[in-house]
Design a protein around this motif. Structure first.
Motif, PDB file in Angstrom:
ATOM      1  N   ASN A   1      -1.072  -5.508  -3.333  1.00 20.31           N
ATOM      2  CA  ASN A   1      -1.460  -4.332  -4.108  1.00 20.31           C
ATOM      3  C   ASN A   1      -0.237  -3.419  -4.010  1.00 20.31           C
ATOM      4  O   ASN A   1      -0.040  -2.736  -3.016  1.00 20.31           O
ATOM      5  CB  ASN A   1      -2.712  -3.707  -3.471  1.00 20.31           C
TER       6      ASN A   1
ATOM      7  N   PHE B   1      -5.719   2.960  -1.264  1.00 22.21           N
ATOM      8  CA  PHE B   1      -6.256   1.818  -0.535  1.00 22.21           C
ATOM      9  C   PHE B   1      -7.508   1.273  -1.241  1.00 22.21           C
ATOM     10  O   PHE B   1      -8.368   2.038  -1.669  1.00 22.21           O
ATOM     11  CB  PHE B   1      -6.571   2.226   0.900  1.00 22.21           C
ATOM     12  N   ILE B   2      -7.617  -0.046  -1.299  1.00 24.29           N
ATOM     13  CA  ILE B   2      -8.790  -0.659  -1.950  1.00 24.29           C
ATOM     14  C   ILE B   2     -10.001  -0.512  -1.042  1.00 24.29           C
ATOM     15  O   ILE B   2      -9.912  -0.789   0.161  1.00 24.29           O
ATOM     16  CB  ILE B   2      -8.598  -2.173  -2.184  1.00 24.29           C
TER      17      ILE B   2
ATOM     18  N   GLU C   1       5.766  -3.317   5.567  1.00 24.57           N
ATOM     19  CA  GLU C   1       5.171  -1.987   5.380  1.00 24.57           C
ATOM     20  C   GLU C   1       6.208  -0.917   5.731  1.00 24.57           C
ATOM     21  O   GLU C   1       6.854  -0.982   6.774  1.00 24.57           O
ATOM     22  CB  GLU C   1       3.921  -1.853   6.271  1.00 24.57           C
ATOM     23  N   LYS C   2       6.348   0.059   4.850  1.00 26.63           N
ATOM     24  CA  LYS C   2       7.360   1.100   5.066  1.00 26.63           C
ATOM     25  C   LYS C   2       6.867   2.213   6.008  1.00 26.63           C
ATOM     26  O   LYS C   2       7.651   2.855   6.688  1.00 26.63           O
ATOM     27  CB  LYS C   2       7.750   1.699   3.709  1.00 26.63           C
TER      28      LYS C   2
ATOM     29  N   GLY D   1       3.219  -3.925   1.569  1.00 28.58           N
ATOM     30  CA  GLY D   1       2.369  -2.743   1.729  1.00 28.58           C
ATOM     31  C   GLY D   1       0.970  -3.074   2.199  1.00 28.58           C
ATOM     32  O   GLY D   1      -0.008  -2.823   1.489  1.00 28.58           O
TER      33      GLY D   1
ATOM     34  N   LEU E   1       4.383   7.309  -1.081  1.00 25.26           N
ATOM     35  CA  LEU E   1       4.447   5.874  -0.793  1.00 25.26           C
ATOM     36  C   LEU E   1       3.394   5.105  -1.602  1.00 25.26           C
ATOM     37  O   LEU E   1       3.093   3.955  -1.296  1.00 25.26           O
ATOM     38  CB  LEU E   1       4.252   5.622   0.710  1.00 25.26           C
ATOM     39  N   GLY E   2       2.846   5.756  -2.608  1.00 26.90           N
ATOM     40  CA  GLY E   2       1.894   5.071  -3.497  1.00 26.90           C
ATOM     41  C   GLY E   2       0.666   4.572  -2.744  1.00 26.90           C
ATOM     42  O   GLY E   2       0.159   3.484  -3.034  1.00 26.90           O
ATOM     43  N   GLN E   3       0.187   5.345  -1.780  1.00 26.44           N
ATOM     44  CA  GLN E   3      -0.926   4.864  -0.952  1.00 26.44           C
ATOM     45  C   GLN E   3      -2.283   5.104  -1.610  1.00 26.44           C
ATOM     46  O   GLN E   3      -2.827   6.203  -1.581  1.00 26.44           O
ATOM     47  CB  GLN E   3      -0.854   5.515   0.433  1.00 26.44           C
TER      48      GLN E   3
ATOM     49  N   ASP F   1      11.601  -1.209   4.007  1.00 29.23           N
ATOM     50  CA  ASP F   1      11.430  -0.940   2.586  1.00 29.23           C
ATOM     51  C   ASP F   1      11.519  -2.286   1.867  1.00 29.23           C
ATOM     52  O   ASP F   1      12.554  -2.968   1.941  1.00 29.23           O
ATOM     53  CB  ASP F   1      12.566   0.003   2.128  1.00 29.23           C
ATOM     54  N   ALA F   2      10.444  -2.667   1.202  1.00 31.10           N
ATOM     55  CA  ALA F   2      10.388  -3.986   0.564  1.00 31.10           C
ATOM     56  C   ALA F   2      11.527  -4.198  -0.434  1.00 31.10           C
ATOM     57  O   ALA F   2      11.929  -5.336  -0.691  1.00 31.10           O
ATOM     58  CB  ALA F   2       9.045  -4.167  -0.134  1.00 31.10           C
TER      59      ALA F   2
END
Ligand SMILES: C[S@@+](CC[C@H](N)C(=O)[O-])C[C@H]1O[C@@H](n2cnc3c(N)ncnc32)[C@H](O)[C@@H]1O
Length: 264
Positions: free
Chosen positions: A109, A16-17, A64-65, A42, A12-14, A90-91
């Motif tokens: 992001n 986090f900043i 948010e998925k 997200g 899910l490309g997580q 799912d966006a």
């Protein structure tokens, strides 16, 4: 975030900043949010979400998925009742205009695995948005903002810059995220134009640029053969010799070519 000890999901490309300073810089780029509905894709643990809400937008919708992350938003939802909503979706499948009204700003992001598909979806309906402040992998940001005669110039650059003013704002090092991605990220600001820079059928332009950039080493007279049966008339009407390679064409030239091509 680390204290929750949830294992970040790569699928899910997580990433986090971690830096508050970067979060503040990103949200500030979107300008005033007071009279705007904002969409965040997200939200994760809500790092950007909190900063967006601090700007007192008219309304914020987060998409948010990951259901386990949606649960972390209970406190924010309580603190900002009527102002904040999060949906688990799912966006890519969401129809934004059914959920929020104009004027709309997007701040995100983006999960890297869907960032290009999502951006293309928004480009198809770009006038719905006042502006978009987006973080991509640096390589994607470079493709979006690339100029002719550069290695990154392609279909995505032509379509994006035909429809929007786009500025690459700043790069972010991998160490600013948890977990650390392998690559740098970049934040860009996107301001849709009231009308495209040149009149053109977007579907034709997209098919044309995809076809010729798929063979970017070839001269146009060769690569155009895959999409039209009348290459010489097309080139003549578009005032091109056919010796050109796609990366040397300006957006205006691509539009002229699209306006003169009869697709197979
Ligand atoms: C790069 S992280 C950003 C998290 C957080 N906003 C931050 O900046 O720290 C991407 C977020 O997008 C979510 N996500 C991934 N795929 C998604 C999709 N198709 N639709 C909506 N959200 C998605 C992930 O679960 C994750 O929370």
């Amino acid at each position: 975030m680390k204290k929750f000890l949830l294992k970040p999901k790569k699928s899910l490309g997580q990433n986090f900043i971690l830096s508050n300073e970067i979060i503040k810089r990103i949200v500030a780029l979107a300008g005033s949010l007071k009279d705007f509905n904002v969409i965040e894709i997200g939200p994760g643990y809500g790092a950007l979400t909190r900063e967006i809400l601090a700007y007192n937008p008219k309304f914020l919708l987060s998409i948010e998925k990951d259901s386990s992350l949606v649960k972390h938003h209970e406190q924010l939802l309580n603190e900002h009742q009527g102002k904040y909503r999060i949906i688990e979706a799912d966006a890519l499948n969401v129809v934004e205009k059914e959920l929020v009204e104009c004027p709309v700003k997007v701040i995100a992001n983006l999960p890297y695995n869907i960032s290009v598909a999502l951006f293309l979806k928004w480009l198809n309906n770009i006038k719905f948005f006042t502006n978009l402040t987006l973080m991509f992998q640096k390589e994607v940001a470079e493709r979006i903002t690339a100029e002719p005669n550069s290695k990154d110039y392609g279909s995505l650059s032509v379509l994006s810059q035909l429809l929007c003013d786009i500025k690459k704002e700043f790069d972010i090092e991998p160490k600013e995220f948890f977990p650390r991605p392998k690559v740098y990220s970049s934040v860009i600001t996107v301001k849709p134009l009231p009308t495209p820079r040149f009149a053109v059928n977007l579907e034709t332009l997209t098919k044309l640029t995809r076809a010729v950039f798929a063979q970017r080493r070839k001269m146009l007279r060769n690569s155009l053969q895959s999409i039209t049966s009348d290459v010489s008339t097309t080139l003549e009407n578009a005032k091109l010799s056919g010796d050109e390679r796609p990366e040397s064409l300006t957006i205006e030239q691509f539009c002229l070519l699209a306006n003169n091509i009869i697709m197979r």
